[in-house]
Scaffold this active site. Sequence first.
Site, mmCIF file in Angstrom:
data_model
loop_
_atom_site.group_PDB
_atom_site.id
_atom_site.type_symbol
_atom_site.label_atom_id
_atom_site.label_comp_id
_atom_site.label_asym_id
_atom_site.label_seq_id
_atom_site.Cartn_x
_atom_site.Cartn_y
_atom_site.Cartn_z
ATOM 1 N N ARG A 1 -9.827 1.012 8.878
ATOM 2 C CA ARG A 1 -9.363 -0.050 9.146
ATOM 3 C C ARG A 1 -10.484 -0.820 10.061
ATOM 4 O O ARG A 1 -10.243 -2.202 10.282
ATOM 5 C CB ARG A 1 -8.139 -0.027 10.213
ATOM 6 C CG ARG A 1 -6.824 -0.158 9.247
ATOM 7 C CD ARG A 1 -5.689 -0.184 10.401
ATOM 8 N NE ARG A 1 -4.432 -1.100 10.284
ATOM 9 C CZ ARG A 1 -3.196 -0.431 9.538
ATOM 10 N NH1 ARG A 1 -3.489 0.719 8.952
ATOM 11 N NH2 ARG A 1 -2.592 -1.367 9.194
ATOM 12 N N ARG B 1 11.364 -1.353 11.105
ATOM 13 C CA ARG B 1 10.078 -0.855 12.178
ATOM 14 C C ARG B 1 10.072 -1.719 13.205
ATOM 15 O O ARG B 1 9.932 -3.159 13.030
ATOM 16 C CB ARG B 1 8.778 -0.953 11.361
ATOM 17 C CG ARG B 1 8.607 0.368 10.470
ATOM 18 C CD ARG B 1 7.378 0.219 9.672
ATOM 19 N NE ARG B 1 5.857 -0.275 10.299
ATOM 20 C CZ ARG B 1 4.846 -0.436 9.595
ATOM 21 N NH1 ARG B 1 4.679 -0.051 8.284
ATOM 22 N NH2 ARG B 1 3.906 -0.866 10.234
ATOM 23 N N ARG C 1 -0.567 -8.713 13.724
ATOM 24 C CA ARG C 1 -1.440 -7.830 12.623
ATOM 25 C C ARG C 1 -2.114 -8.341 11.576
ATOM 26 O O ARG C 1 -2.988 -7.753 11.161
ATOM 27 C CB ARG C 1 -0.339 -6.983 11.994
ATOM 28 C CG ARG C 1 0.322 -5.860 13.066
ATOM 29 C CD ARG C 1 1.749 -5.317 12.852
ATOM 30 N NE ARG C 1 1.556 -4.571 11.477
ATOM 31 C CZ ARG C 1 2.758 -4.613 10.603
ATOM 32 N NH1 ARG C 1 4.017 -5.164 11.060
ATOM 33 N NH2 ARG C 1 2.817 -3.935 9.568
ATOM 34 N N LYS D 1 0.837 -1.344 -0.237
ATOM 35 C CA LYS D 1 0.105 -0.006 0.021
ATOM 36 C C LYS D 1 0.757 1.160 0.044
ATOM 37 O O LYS D 1 0.587 2.193 -0.664
ATOM 38 C CB LYS D 1 -0.842 0.097 1.204
ATOM 39 C CG LYS D 1 -1.921 -1.082 1.329
ATOM 40 C CD LYS D 1 -2.687 -1.071 2.559
ATOM 41 C CE LYS D 1 -2.031 -0.936 3.734
ATOM 42 N NZ LYS D 1 -1.370 -2.167 4.102
ATOM 43 N N ARG E 1 11.364 -5.659 5.172
ATOM 44 C CA ARG E 1 11.100 -4.143 4.843
ATOM 45 C C ARG E 1 12.075 -3.496 5.645
ATOM 46 O O ARG E 1 12.646 -3.635 6.775
ATOM 47 C CB ARG E 1 9.932 -3.706 5.297
ATOM 48 C CG ARG E 1 9.533 -2.237 5.286
ATOM 49 C CD ARG E 1 7.999 -1.968 5.207
ATOM 50 N NE ARG E 1 7.139 -2.517 6.388
ATOM 51 C CZ ARG E 1 5.900 -2.511 6.274
ATOM 52 N NH1 ARG E 1 5.304 -2.100 5.282
ATOM 53 N NH2 ARG E 1 5.140 -3.243 7.289
#
Length: 227
Positions: free
Chosen positions: A94, A166, A177, A19, A133
Amino acid sequence: MAGMKGLRLVIFGPPGSGKGTQSKLISELYGIPHISTGDIFRDEIARGSRLGRLAEEYISKGLLVPDEVVVEMVRERLLREDCKPGFILDGFPRTLRQAEELDRILEELGWRLDAVINLVVDEEEVVRRITLRRVCSVCGAIYHLEFNPPKRPGVCDRCGGKLYQREDDTEEVVRKRLEVYRTQTEPILRYYREKGLVRDVDGNPSIEEVFEQVKAVLEEVRSGGDG
Ligand code: ADP
Ligand code: ADP
Ligand code: ZN
């Protein structure tokens, strides 16, 4: 040209589906602001604000920040001048409650969403993406150690900033998540499907290939098509 519309978009998909990556490309191409609630929270955390301290309690555990907090934050952001030509919302809404509140805010402004781009990505692929990531601590550029590596290890190509991982991108928090996504977030797709807004895009191929599909969808939306 007849029926040229602004672009008021939501980008949807599980954590790690791409995203943020696609939003940045869309934002650049169409000149509309990229509004990432996750990025806003991470900025607040970095600044040590009250909002940041509150959000961190939830984010570190992979849980959602309470609706009232997020909705008010997004509302204030959408009222800013730069959103007049359009915007792309990433990571919001969300929950069904957030989706309903977003409609209320847009109604207040006399706006409507033009499309919800739904990135469809396999679960194993999403986990591979999230665990490698890396994000620029200065400009927020998004990298992947294998699929989209920086030219120099640990250094942002765009601004020279230092890259970091992160804290919520660990296996354990990622699993939480994904569960939260399936139970609380994915159900709102139905809400948007009923409104005819959802455009499914295969998010599995390369960043460039996904962006080609996204552009095709947006050109259709812009020219008023309901494809
Ligand atoms: P990702 O891009 O991996 O899906 P985000 O950067 O969008 O993650 O969000 C990181 C975290 O910030 C979420 O796990 C959640 O704790 C919090 N967050 C972001 N957006 C929202 C939202 N709309 N509602 C509640 N919590 C949110
Ligand atoms: P999200 O905002 O949905 O959490 P990101 O845009 O941050 O997702 O992407 C998650 C990770 O996957 C990042 O490391 C990014 O570089 C990488 N990535 C994004 N899109 C692709 C793609 N199409 N193919 C391979 N890796 C991708
Ligand atoms: Zn950078």
